[in-house]
Design a protein around this motif. Sequence first.
Motif, PDB file in Angstrom:
ATOM      1  N   GLU A  11     -53.412  12.652 -28.380  1.00 34.29           N
ATOM      2  CA  GLU A  11     -52.119  13.339 -28.307  1.00 34.29           C
ATOM      3  C   GLU A  11     -51.465  13.173 -26.937  1.00 34.29           C
ATOM      4  O   GLU A  11     -50.247  13.014 -26.849  1.00 34.29           O
ATOM      5  CB  GLU A  11     -52.287  14.824 -28.651  1.00 34.29           C
TER       6      GLU A  11
ATOM      7  N   GLN B  73     -47.798  11.511 -26.346  1.00 34.61           N
ATOM      8  CA  GLN B  73     -46.736  12.208 -25.615  1.00 34.61           C
ATOM      9  C   GLN B  73     -46.173  11.332 -24.494  1.00 34.61           C
ATOM     10  O   GLN B  73     -44.966  11.254 -24.303  1.00 34.61           O
ATOM     11  CB  GLN B  73     -47.235  13.539 -25.051  1.00 34.61           C
TER      12      GLN B  73
ATOM     13  N   ARG C 277     -43.994   8.744 -26.080  1.00 32.21           N
ATOM     14  CA  ARG C 277     -42.704   9.323 -26.477  1.00 32.21           C
ATOM     15  C   ARG C 277     -41.767   9.440 -25.270  1.00 32.21           C
ATOM     16  O   ARG C 277     -40.584   9.101 -25.356  1.00 32.21           O
ATOM     17  CB  ARG C 277     -42.899  10.706 -27.090  1.00 32.21           C
ATOM     18  N   GLU C 278     -42.300   9.927 -24.155  1.00 37.56           N
ATOM     19  CA  GLU C 278     -41.478  10.080 -22.939  1.00 37.56           C
ATOM     20  C   GLU C 278     -40.982   8.738 -22.426  1.00 37.56           C
ATOM     21  O   GLU C 278     -39.813   8.600 -22.049  1.00 37.56           O
ATOM     22  CB  GLU C 278     -42.290  10.798 -21.855  1.00 37.56           C
TER      23      GLU C 278
END
Length: 117
Positions: A85, A89, A92-93
Amino acid sequence: MASDEPNVSIGRADNSSFAFGANARAETHNTTATARDETAEQLLAAVRELRADLARLRENEQVARLDSTLADTEEEITRTGTAGEGRIQRLREALTDAQSVLTLFSSAAAVAGLLGM
């Protein structure tokens, strides 16, 4: 071969190590490929495609950061069979930060779609 030398015969020896001599040492480190589920396979393929597309761009800070994050994601999926995860993340950033550059590539949309963006 002298008559006092031992006769050694080794047949099939898969995943084995042998060491001969007074100070010999043998080690075997056998590993199996990590199983990946379908989602991880799709993400890995999309990450690789986006990295190939990024190679066509003039590098800037956003592209370099995204490529580095993609490389880390690819390595993690290859090594462990999944992306954690925290890795997701960070990806995604990096995608969000490089969004203006990525509008040209359908591969970016594929990665973003697999991340639920």
